[in-house]
Structures are given as C-alpha cells and as structure tokens.
Design a protein around this motif. Structure first.
Motif, short mmCIF file in Angstrom:
data_model
loop_
_atom_site.label_atom_id
_atom_site.label_comp_id
_atom_site.label_asym_id
_atom_site.label_seq_id
_atom_site.Cartn_x
_atom_site.Cartn_y
_atom_site.Cartn_z
N HIS A 15 -10.06 -0.57 -5.88
CA HIS A 15 -8.86 0.26 -5.76
C HIS A 15 -8.94 1.05 -4.51
O HIS A 15 -8.01 1.16 -3.67
CB HIS A 15 -8.76 1.25 -6.78
N SER A 16 -9.90 1.72 -4.53
CA SER A 16 -10.25 2.56 -3.00
C SER A 16 -10.24 1.90 -1.85
O SER A 16 -9.86 2.10 -0.67
CB SER A 16 -11.34 3.44 -3.33
N VAL A 17 -10.94 0.53 -1.87
CA VAL A 17 -10.81 -0.12 -0.58
C VAL A 17 -9.48 -0.92 -0.36
O VAL A 17 -9.12 -0.75 1.01
CB VAL A 17 -11.98 -1.08 -0.82
N VAL A 18 -8.81 -1.28 -1.09
CA VAL A 18 -7.78 -2.40 -0.83
C VAL A 18 -6.44 -1.57 -0.56
O VAL A 18 -5.29 -2.00 -0.01
CB VAL A 18 -7.53 -3.34 -1.99
N THR A 19 -6.12 -0.21 -1.18
CA THR A 19 -4.88 0.59 -1.00
C THR A 19 -4.70 0.62 0.41
O THR A 19 -5.38 1.42 0.98
CB THR A 19 -4.84 1.57 -1.88
N PRO A 20 -3.62 0.09 1.05
CA PRO A 20 -3.55 0.37 2.55
C PRO A 20 -2.66 1.41 2.71
O PRO A 20 -1.80 1.89 1.80
CB PRO A 20 -2.40 -1.13 2.76
N ALA A 21 -3.00 2.17 3.93
CA ALA A 21 -1.88 3.11 4.37
C ALA A 21 -0.68 2.73 4.87
O ALA A 21 -0.57 1.54 5.60
CB ALA A 21 -2.85 4.02 5.32
N VAL A 22 0.23 3.30 4.59
CA VAL A 22 1.48 3.22 5.05
C VAL A 22 1.78 3.47 6.53
O VAL A 22 1.38 4.54 7.16
CB VAL A 22 2.69 4.00 4.25
N THR A 23 2.11 2.66 7.32
CA THR A 23 2.56 2.65 8.67
C THR A 23 4.18 2.77 8.85
O THR A 23 4.82 2.18 7.92
CB THR A 23 1.97 1.70 9.63
N LEU A 24 4.56 3.15 10.05
CA LEU A 24 5.85 3.25 10.44
C LEU A 24 6.63 1.83 10.28
O LEU A 24 6.02 0.98 10.83
CB LEU A 24 5.97 3.82 11.84
N GLY A 25 7.87 1.86 9.56
CA GLY A 25 8.51 0.72 9.51
C GLY A 25 8.17 -0.31 8.29
O GLY A 25 8.98 -1.15 8.16
N GLN A 26 7.35 0.20 7.50
CA GLN A 26 6.69 -0.68 6.37
C GLN A 26 7.77 -0.11 5.13
O GLN A 26 7.83 1.13 4.79
CB GLN A 26 5.32 -0.33 5.93
#
Length: 264
Positions: A15-26
């Motif tokens: 969970h801690s590794v794969v949850t991606p940070a949101v970037t602009l436009g996503q």
C-alpha cells in the motif's frame, strides 16, 4: 502503442509504495458499473466502446495542447460482473488448450471466443467475480507491469480478509495459494490478462469465488498444465457472497490506486 500483457515477472508492491501522488490534470475518480450476470460478447463490446471514447478524448486533448487550448480530463471505468459459461483465448494462446470441440461446448452450455488480451485460455462462469478496468493510466502511473502488480495486490489483500495467505509465483501473472517456492500444491485463484492502448487499459481479472471448478478441467488453464485451480468457496469450505467480495475488492483497488468511486 498497444501492450498485451498476462505473463510478467512480479515485483512486490505494498500500500505505502504503490499509492501514487496526484498530479495536475489527473482524474482519480472511477465510474463503477455493477453489471451482474451478463453475456461475454456484449460486455467485451462495451469495453471496446469505453476504450474508444477515452482514446478519442486523448486524441482531442493532444490537438488542444498543440493549439494552446483547454483540455478535458479522461474518465476511468470499472465493470464488475459474472458471465455465463465461456472460454476465452488470448492472442498468445494455443487453440489446442481448449479440450472441447464445438459439440462438447454446446453440451456444457459454454461458448468460446478468441479475444485481444494477452495470455492463453481461461474460463469465466457464474460465481466468478470478473473485473474490467478501463483506466487511463496517465491518471495514475504509466507502467503496465506495475498496473498488473497492483491488481494482484488488491486481490491478495481481499483474500487476506478471509484468512487466506495469497501471493505471486515468479513469472506467472495472477494470484496463487501455496505460492511459496517449493510448496506442494500451488493453485491459482485469480487469473489476469489485459490490453493497453495509449495507456488506456481493458480486460482485467477473474477471481474464483463460488466458481464451478469442473469447467477448468476442459482447458489447460492459462497454458499451465502442472498447477491446480481453486476458489474462495473451496478454500474456506462454504459459499461466500459474491457481492461482499466485490465490495471488499473495490475498496482495496481504490486504496491502492489512490482513487475514489464516482457517485452514480
């Protein structure tokens, strides 16, 4: 740019590794469609329609960017369903892995389709939870191998809620029990095969919940002759509500993808 994938060497994810940070436009919202028991072919056609509409948006966005004009976000869909008895053969599969002729298929109330996902032959039927994510991976991460690992991880976490220790076998996509090297009876509980076009996915996973496993005896599942197939029902000793498994799996998928379900 098309990818067909079903057999990639797993890399561990958490969970801690794969949850991606949101970037602009996503767009991290997922439109979930709970379809119930539906025939295979129209569901495949629906996937193709959703894929095509998403690709059209991406093409329009590229033109807008070149013209310095506004773009629109791309959608993400998740189709959850069961199918009547059906065998599907992926683009890299061998027809001889179906052990039934046309007459025998009819006797068993099953159909057969050659399809455009990766992988070999598999079975879908009542009591099996099938998921078709039509995700634009530009909204999450552009890595098809990581995408498969995240799907697997969601299934692994779901099975853990039923007391089952599931995992991966190196070189074999999907989720397995007794997966550790040297285990006496490795058996697959969830198969996977996907297609990805310009980072938009289709096809997906099939988790055996209350599946009639006898139907797997008529194929060489995923082209693997020396390993067994199992179900959640067989492992825990009683039927499990498919709707319950569906909602638990959905929760793990949204957590791992850093997503949320879009209200209907």
């Amino acid at each position: 740019m098309d990818f067909l994938s079903a057999c990639a060497t797993p890399t561990p994810v958490t969970h801690s590794v794969v949850t991606p940070a949101v970037t602009l436009g996503q767009n991290r919202k997922i439109q979930v469609r709970r379809l119930g028991l539906v025939p295979y072919e129209p569901t495949w056609e629906l996937q193709e329609q959703l894929l095509a509409s998403t690709l059209a948006i991406k093409a329009s966005n590229r033109e807008a960017q070149e013209a310095d004009a506004p773009t629109q976000g791309t959608p993400n869909y998740l189709l959850l369903c069961e199918h009547p008895h059906v065998y599907t053969l992926g683009k890299s599969g061998k027809p001889e892995h179906l052990l039934l002729d046309e007459a025998s298929l009819a006797e068993h109330g099953a159909t057969f389709h050659r399809i455009n996902r990766g992988g070999d032959i598999t079975y879908h039927g009542p009591g099996q939870l099938v998921g078709y994510p039509i995700f634009d991976l530009d909204n999450f991460f552009t890595d098809i191998h990581r995408y498969l690992r995240v799907l697997e991880e969601a299934v692994i976490h779901t099975l853990a809620e039923y007391g089952l220790a599931a995992g991966r076998i190196a070189g074999l996509t999907g989720v397995w029990l007794d997966f550790e090297e040297g285990a006496a009876n490795p058996r697959k509980i969830c198969a996977m095969g996907v297609k990805c076009s310009r980072w938009v996915t289709m096809h997906g996973f099939a988790l055996n919940v209350n599946t009639d496993l006898a139907y797997f005896s008529h194929i060489v599942p995923c082209g693997i002759a020396d390993k067994a197939v199992t179900s959640l029902q067989q492992e825990v000793g009683h039927p499990v509500a498919l709707s319950e498994v569906q909602e638990r799996l959905l929760q793990h998928l949204t957590t791992l993808f850093g997503a949320e379900v879009q209200p209907e």
